[in-house]
Design an enzyme around this catalytic site. Structure first.
Site: not given
Ligand code: NAD
Ligand code: LMR
Length: 329
Positions: A161, A189
Site C-alpha cells: 500500500d 490492509h
Molecule cells: P495462491 O493461491 O497463488 O497461493 C496460495 C498458496 O498457499 C497455495 O499454494 C496454497 O496451497 C497455499 N496454502 C494454503 N493453505 C496453506 C497452509 N495451511 N499452509 C501452507 N500453505 C498453504 O495465492 P497468492 O496469490 O500467492 O496469495 C496468497 C495470499 O496473499 C492471499 O491470501 C492474498 O490475498 C494475500 N495477499 C496479500 C497481500 C498484502 O499486501 N498483504 C498482497 C497480495 C496478496
Molecule cells: C492486494 O492488496 O493486492 C492484496 O491484498 C490482494 C487483494 O485481495 O487485494
C-alpha cells in the site's frame, strides 16, 4: 572475507503465485544481500506439496550459489524448525466481488497452528511477516499462538500500500518516486486503510503544497485503498509481482534501515501508540533500528486523520471480535 552462515527462511504458500515470484528473488540475493546464503523451507498445504517439488526443481535449475538447501513440508513444526525469518503467504486470495475480510473464516484457521510451531521450534531471533489476507488480523492470530516470541517481531505487510501511495503521488506531481518521502499507511490492509500525505515531502516540499488537497483527501485515498480490487478486476487474479517487490522492500528496509529522514509502513502489534487499542495489528509509520521496527512517534494527527484512523481501527476491532467468535484467539 569468509562466507556468513546460512539464514533459514520459511515461506508458507511457496508453490502459490507470490511464492513462485518471490523465491527466485531470494535466490538471487535481493532479500538478504548478495553474500548471504539461505536455507529455504517451503511450507505447503498437503495438496500442493507436489507443485512445491516442481518449484524446488526449478530453483535447483537456477543454480543459485546463495541457496544452501531446500526442504519441502506440509508440517509446520518441520518447516519452522530453526527459522530466522517466516514469510507467511500461504492462504487463499480473494476473487472479484470479495473484500479481504471475507477471507477471515477460510484463512484464519491456518495461522494458529503455524504460530504454535513458530513458538516451539523457530530460532530465538525469529521475525514473522504475514502476507496472507486479512493480513493484520492473521498476524494477531499467529502472535497469540506464539506467546514466547517478543511482540515487536511480528509484522503485517502494508509496504505494498505504501508503494502504491508513492506511485500515485509520483504520477500526480511528476516527481520521481525516489524523491517522495514520509508517506504513511495507517490502519488495516483493507479498503478502510488511511494513506496519509500530511507529513509527506515531495522533492523536499510539503506534499500538500504540491498536490491539491481535494485530490489527496479523496481520489488518492480511494485509489490506493482499492488498488488490490482494481488489479483483481483487470488481471483476473490478485497482485503478485508487486507484492513480492513489497515483501523485499519490507525485509530489506528492516535489515538495512530506511533512508535518512524517511520511514516505511508496516502492520505492528499496537502498544497503544496513536490511540490504537493495544494488541490490534495496525499499520503505522516505522523506521528500523538495529534490525527491529520502531513506530515513529510524535506525529501530529489532525481531525481528518483521526477520523480516518479511527474508522480503520473500528474495522480491526470487528475482525478481532470475529476471530474471537471463531475461537481462534
Ligand atoms: P495462491 O493461491 O497463488 O497461493 C496460495 C498458496 O498457499 C497455495 O499454494 C496454497 O496451497 C497455499 N496454502 C494454503 N493453505 C496453506 C497452509 N495451511 N499452509 C501452507 N500453505 C498453504 O495465492 P497468492 O496469490 O500467492 O496469495 C496468497 C495470499 O496473499 C492471499 O491470501 C492474498 O490475498 C494475500 N495477499 C496479500 C497481500 C498484502 O499486501 N498483504 C498482497 C497480495 C496478496
Ligand atoms: C492486494 O492488496 O493486492 C492484496 O491484498 C490482494 C487483494 O485481495 O487485494
Amino acid at each position: 572475507m569468509s562466507t556468513p552462515a546460512p539464514l533459514t527462511l520459511t515461506l508458507s504458500g511457496a508453490a502459490g503465485q507470490i511464492g513462485y515470484s518471490l523465491l527466485f528473488r531470494v535466490a538471487s540475493g535481493e532479500v538478504f544481500g548478495p553474500d548471504q546464503p539461505v536455507r529455504i523451507r517451503m511450507l505447503e498445504a498437503p495438496g500442493a506439496v507436489r507443485a512445491a517439488e516442481g518449484v524446488a526443481m526449478e530453483l535447483q535449475d537456477a543454480a543459485a550459489p546463495l541457496v544452501a538447501d531446500v526442504d519441502i513440508s506440509d508440517q509446520p513444526r518441520r518447516a519452522f524448525d530453526g527459522a530466522d525469518l517466516a514469510i507467511l503467504v500461504g492462504a487463499r486470495p480473494r476473487t472479484a466481488g470479495m473484500e479481504r475480510a471475507d477471507l477471515l473464516e477460510v484463512n484464519a484457521g491456518i495461522f494458529g497452528p503455524q504460530g504454535e510451531a513458530i513458538n516451539s521450534v523457530a530460532n530465538e531471533g525469529i521475525r514473522v511477516l504475514v502476507i496472507g489476507n486479512p493480513a493484520n488480523t492473521n498476524t494477531m492470530i499467529v502472535a497469540a499462538h506464539a506467546p514466547d516470541v517478543p511482540r515487536n517481531r511480528f509484522s503485517a505487510l502494508t509496504r505494498l500500500d505504501h508503494n502504491r501511495a508513492l506511485a500515485q503521488l509520483a504520477a500526480r506531481s511528476g516527481a520521481p518516486v525516489g524523491e517522495i518521502s514520509r508517506v504513511t499507511i495507517w490502519g488495516n490492509h483493507s479498503r478502510t486503510q488511511y494513506p496519509d500525505v500530511r507529513h509527506a515531502l515531495i522533492q523536499g516540499r510539503p506534499a500538500l503544497e504540491v498536490v491539491d488537497r481535494e485530490w489527496a483527501e479523496g481520489e488518492f485515498i480511494d485509489t490506493v485503498a482499492q488498488r488490490g480490487g482494481a488489479i483483481i478486476a483487470a488481471r483476473g487474479g490478485s497482485s503478485v509481482a508487486s507484492t513480492a517487490t513489497a515483501i523485499i522492500d519490507h525485509v530489506h528496509r528492516r535489515l538495512h534501515g530506511v533512508r535518512e529522514g524517511d520511514w516505511s509502513s508496516a502492520g505492528r502489534i499496537s502498544d497503544g501508540s496513536y490511540g490504537v487499542p493495544e494488541g490490534l495489528v495496525c499499520s503505522y509509520p516505522v523506521i528500523s533500528r538495529d534490525q527491529e521496527w520502531e513506530i515513529v512517534q510524535g506525529l501530529e494527527v489532525d481531525a481528518f486523520s483521526r477520523a480516518r484512523i479511527d474508522a480503520s481501527v473500528a474495522e480491526l476491532i470487528e475482525e478481532r471480535e470475529a476471530v474471537r467468535h471463531l475461537g481462534l484467539i
